[in-house]
Design an enzyme around this catalytic site. Structure first.
Site, PDB file in Angstrom:
ATOM      1  N   ARG A   1       0.851  -1.182   0.000  1.00 45.20           N
ATOM      2  CA  ARG A   1       0.000   0.000   0.000  1.00 45.20           C
ATOM      3  C   ARG A   1       0.887   1.231   0.000  1.00 45.20           C
ATOM      4  O   ARG A   1       1.949   1.253   0.641  1.00 45.20           O
ATOM      5  CB  ARG A   1      -0.912   0.024   1.235  1.00 45.20           C
ATOM      6  CG  ARG A   1      -2.131  -0.876   1.128  1.00 45.20           C
ATOM      7  CD  ARG A   1      -3.101  -0.398   0.040  1.00 45.20           C
ATOM      8  NE  ARG A   1      -4.328  -1.171  -0.023  1.00 45.20           N
ATOM      9  CZ  ARG A   1      -4.539  -2.192  -0.849  1.00 45.20           C
ATOM     10  NH1 ARG A   1      -3.596  -2.588  -1.690  1.00 45.20           N
ATOM     11  NH2 ARG A   1      -5.704  -2.817  -0.852  1.00 45.20           N
TER      12      ARG A   1
ATOM     13  N   HIS B   1      -1.257   0.042  -9.977  1.00 50.39           N
ATOM     14  CA  HIS B   1      -1.926  -0.894  -9.061  1.00 50.39           C
ATOM     15  C   HIS B   1      -2.441  -2.147  -9.803  1.00 50.39           C
ATOM     16  O   HIS B   1      -3.648  -2.398  -9.863  1.00 50.39           O
ATOM     17  CB  HIS B   1      -3.071  -0.194  -8.316  1.00 50.39           C
ATOM     18  CG  HIS B   1      -3.432  -0.871  -7.023  1.00 50.39           C
ATOM     19  ND1 HIS B   1      -3.873  -0.191  -5.919  1.00 50.39           N
ATOM     20  CD2 HIS B   1      -3.420  -2.173  -6.651  1.00 50.39           C
ATOM     21  CE1 HIS B   1      -4.121  -1.043  -4.932  1.00 50.39           C
ATOM     22  NE2 HIS B   1      -3.851  -2.258  -5.360  1.00 50.39           N
TER      23      HIS B   1
ATOM     24  N   GLU C   1      -3.913   7.317  -4.573  1.00 48.50           N
ATOM     25  CA  GLU C   1      -4.269   6.825  -5.909  1.00 48.50           C
ATOM     26  C   GLU C   1      -5.543   7.490  -6.413  1.00 48.50           C
ATOM     27  O   GLU C   1      -6.455   7.707  -5.626  1.00 48.50           O
ATOM     28  CB  GLU C   1      -4.461   5.307  -5.862  1.00 48.50           C
ATOM     29  CG  GLU C   1      -3.167   4.613  -5.498  1.00 48.50           C
ATOM     30  CD  GLU C   1      -3.277   3.096  -5.471  1.00 48.50           C
ATOM     31  OE1 GLU C   1      -4.307   2.551  -5.910  1.00 48.50           O
ATOM     32  OE2 GLU C   1      -2.321   2.460  -5.016  1.00 48.50           O
TER      33      GLU C   1
END
Ligand code: DGY
Length: 325
Positions: free
Chosen positions: A244, A291, A273
């Site tokens: 993360r 991602h 993000e």
């Protein structure tokens, strides 16, 4: 809690067709055919008008959204293993159960971590950019030299499912030496099979050629890779993050990459993000992926089916297989 025979389930984003079909057969499903993020108003509406919401990592279910009145939903079936985008305390206070999808994306995320290591060390992104820009002038002995992954020391932070899958690939596939820092030590048999040495977190940074992060996002892990620890790394060291974004201090990382404190980084996740820190975007020695850790047909289908199984258990009043809150 009494549910209708066909509970209403809102699915916040498009999912693989087979998953949407399974959901449609079993529930009164509201699909998001346009695949546009619902945002806070749409999430509130879903919570107020559905019995359950199948949500994803890009849906922020914070205290404010979960305060909706009237509330109808009693389950958030998260499509994904990480659930830091859901305020568990606020969900609990409203009587909403939360499930996730562990186990099914492990291998693909581990593959991606290894891919990032190779991309950074062999400078593959730079090479492709050069070729596409028409700047390649042909083979020559000193062209675009990278460095070898095989035989290097890998430091893993977080030896959960994904950390262990990365460790197996690194040790058995690339003959790497393995250090790791983790709250829980590997069982002796597994540690011996990987020749894995459990060390303090700072030692992982100081003694590894490659540091790969595999911890969940929490207050405790926030900015775990900070300026001080990046300074501990050798100048040829590289940092990989498929966990993360919040685990890395991105400003400190951009500076460490710019100044040569470390040689490179490979990132699949970001603190905010889809925004990427501008200091990182400006650099050549960092590989930036959007991602993609679990982005295979196999993983995304398995994740959907795992969320489906949790929804079925909930609708039948059974214990939830993957309850996290
Ligand atoms: C997860 O499952 O948490 C992933 O980051 C989404 O792919």
């Amino acid at each position: 809690m009494t549910l209708p025979a066909r509970p209403v389930v809102t699915v916040t984003r498009r999912l693989p067709a087979s998953v949407e079909a399974a959901l449609t057969e079993r529930f009164e499903v509201r699909l998001n055919r346009g695949d546009t993020p619902l945002g806070p108003p749409g999430l509130r509406e879903a919570l107020a008008t559905s019995d359950a919401v199948l949500c994803t990592v890009s849906d922020r279910l914070d205290e404010e959204v979960l305060r909706v009145e009237p509330l109808r939903a009693s389950l958030l079936a998260n499509f994904g293993v990480g659930f830091e985008h859901i305020d568990l305390a606020a969900a609990r206070a409203r009587g909403i159960a939360v499930t996730n999808t562990p186990g099914v994306l492990t291998e693909d995320t581990a593959d991606l971590a290894i891919a990032l290591m190779l991309m950074v060390l062999r400078r593959l992104g730079e090479g492709e950019r050069e070729l596409r820009a028409g700047a390649w002038r042909g083979w020559h002995p000193m062209h675009h030299l990278g460095r070898r992954l095989s035989g290097k020391t890998l430091g893993i932070v977080g030896m959960g499912r994904i950390g262990r899958a990365v460790a197996r690939r690194a040790v058995h596939g690339f003959g790497m030496r393995l250090l790791y820092a983790s709250r829980t030590e590997l069982p002796p048999g597994e540690a011996a099979a990987l020749d894995a040495v459990h060390v303090e977190l700072d030692r992982v940074f100081a003694e590894s050629d490659v540091v790969s992060l595999h911890v969940p996002s929490s207050g405790e892990t926030r900015h775990l890779a900070n300026a001080r620890r990046l300074q501990l790394m050798p100048p040829h060291g590289i940092l990989i993050n498929t966990a993360r974004g919040g685990v890395v201090d991105e400003t400190a990382l951009a500076e460490a990459l710019r100044s040569g404190t470390i040689a490179g980084a490979g990132l699949d996740v970001y603190a905010e993000e889809p925004r990427v820190h501008p200091g990182l975007l400006a650099l050549q020695n960092v590989v930036l992926l959007p991602h993609l850790g679990s982005a295979t047909v196999e993983s995304r289908t398995a994740m959907g089916m795992r969320a489906f199984e949790n929804l079925v258990a909930w609708s039948e009043g059974r214990e939830l297989p993957d309850r996290v809150g």
